[in-house]
Motif scaffolding. Structure first.
Motif, PDB file in Angstrom:
ATOM      1  N   ASN A 175       0.950  -1.248  -0.117  1.00 46.14           N
ATOM      2  CA  ASN A 175      -0.042  -0.092   0.062  1.00 46.14           C
ATOM      3  C   ASN A 175       0.779   1.277   0.062  1.00 46.14           C
ATOM      4  O   ASN A 175       2.177   1.205   0.202  1.00 46.14           O
ATOM      5  N   VAL A 177       0.102   5.786   0.964  1.00 48.14           N
ATOM      6  CA  VAL A 177      -0.733   6.576   1.719  1.00 48.14           C
ATOM      7  C   VAL A 177      -0.611   8.032   1.083  1.00 48.14           C
ATOM      8  O   VAL A 177       0.702   8.486   0.840  1.00 48.14           O
ATOM      9  N   GLY A 232      -3.685  11.666   3.001  1.00 44.36           N
ATOM     10  CA  GLY A 232      -3.878  10.404   4.031  1.00 44.36           C
ATOM     11  C   GLY A 232      -4.634   9.223   3.650  1.00 44.36           C
ATOM     12  O   GLY A 232      -5.094   8.244   4.395  1.00 44.36           O
ATOM     13  N   GLU A 233      -5.090   9.310   2.217  1.00 42.23           N
ATOM     14  CA  GLU A 233      -5.897   8.170   1.807  1.00 42.23           C
ATOM     15  C   GLU A 233      -5.001   6.854   1.507  1.00 42.23           C
ATOM     16  O   GLU A 233      -3.638   7.206   0.796  1.00 42.23           O
ATOM     17  N   VAL A 234      -5.394   5.847   1.979  1.00 46.01           N
ATOM     18  CA  VAL A 234      -4.537   4.690   1.949  1.00 46.01           C
ATOM     19  C   VAL A 234      -5.057   3.934   0.651  1.00 46.01           C
ATOM     20  O   VAL A 234      -6.195   3.655   0.387  1.00 46.01           O
TER      21      VAL A 234
END
Length: 329
Positions: A175, A177, A232-234
């Motif tokens: 992932n 961020v 801040g979006e993962v």
């Protein structure tokens, strides 16, 4: 601190060697490419390959765990929850089963591979073309492919050594961020700069790649490698959470309920394994286990040690000590 002069070996092997030397055990590297070592102290000699292939396990035990279909059959016979699945040997057979799979969440995986190779997850299956592609990819790794129900929940790796859970790791899929400025491709490149990340299991974490699997998973989120996530979006690049495909490791040993540890030990015992990586999906880790809350998705005969020693979050479990204890050093 790892002992010098053994760089280039897999990190798990380096960890084992460092502890062996600290115990006064003589170490010979017999094959650097194969991570094959000899441990000797007095008249006692043990041969170890890739840190966890040892004389403690019989020859047939790894063969059982290597075959996912046989593993599931044995676990089921011992009353252990496993996903429902079917096995196909070619694309024609797989396509015949497609009508009964439409609208379901499934996992397509080679019958006998490790490290998450050839595994694809298809949610709410609607595209026969995607299904066909996934089966074809899995068939590149094996002559048989398992089509398995996808189990909701988080994935945990239980490391079982001599009927004891010595470490539990929560694996988070590869992932990035978002920062609202950089693309997913740029965020991956930045994350890969970490000295913790490398290739070939010589570092605590593996570098994240952007290949077909990652592109397809991004597409399912209506994104591609050039998309710019919000701050801040993962963004997850894969559904499966293997460390070998860039996933992160979080130590969960102390937080895990004893009930699940017992299930992991019973799973290893069912196949006769002294060293075993038990992969378990748990929906609610705070709830007691029942049929709807957990499932064993895989057993691994050659589990890596290093994520339990060098997690992204949590403490060093020093699991190599347990391997050497098992071998009598």
């Amino acid at each position: 601190m790892l002992t010098k002069n053994f760089e280039g070996l897999e990190l798990s092997t380096q960890i084992l060697i460092t502890e062996a030397l600290a115990r006064g055990v003589e170490v010979d590297v017999l094959d650097w490419d194969d991570n094959f070592i000899r441990l000797k102290k007095g008249n006692k000699v043990e041969y170890v390959k890739q840190a966890t292939k040892t004389s403690a396990d019989t020859y047939v035990t790894p063969l059982i765990m290597e075959n996912k279909e046989v593993t599931k059959l044995i676990l089921k016979e011992h009353g252990i929850n496993v996903p429902q699945s079917t096995t196909v040997k070619d694309l024609e057979e797989a396509l015949k089963k497609y009508p009964n799979l439409q609208g379901r969440d499934i996992v397509i995986k080679p019958k006998s591979t490790n490290f998450g190779e050839g595994v694809l997850i298809l949610r709410d299956l609607e595209s026969q073309e995607n299904y066909k592609t996934a089966v074809e990819q899995a068939l590149r790794y094996d002559s048989s492919v398992m089509i398995e129900d996808f189990i909701e929940g988080k994935e945990y790796r239980f490391l079982v050594i001599q009927e004891e859970v010595v470490g539990v790791m929560h694996r988070v899929p590869a992932n990035v961020v978002g920062d609202g400025l950089h693309s997913i491709r740029e965020l991956v490149a930045e994350k890969n700069k970490s000295p913790m990340r490398g290739k070939g299991h010589v570092t605590p974490l593996e570098k994240i790649s952007i290949g077909t699997v990652e592109e397809n998973h991004l597409a399912s989120q209506r994104k591609d490698a050039n998309s710019v996530p919000e701050r801040g979006e993962v963004v997850y690049l894969r559904q499966n959470s293997n460390i070998s495909t860039g996933g992160d490791s979080i130590d969960f040993t102390d937080e895990m309920l004893k009930d699940y540890k017992i299930i992991a030990v019973n799973s290893a015992r069912a196949v006769g394994a002294k060293i075993c990586g038990v992969d378990m999906i748990i929906l609610d880790v705070k709830a007691k286990p029942d049929e709807s809350n957990h499932s064993i998705i895989e057993l691994n005969f050659n589990p890596v040690l290093y994520p339990h020693d060098f997690p992204c979050q949590g403490q060093n479990r020093q699991v190599e000590k347990k391997v050497l204890d098992l071998l009598g050093f």
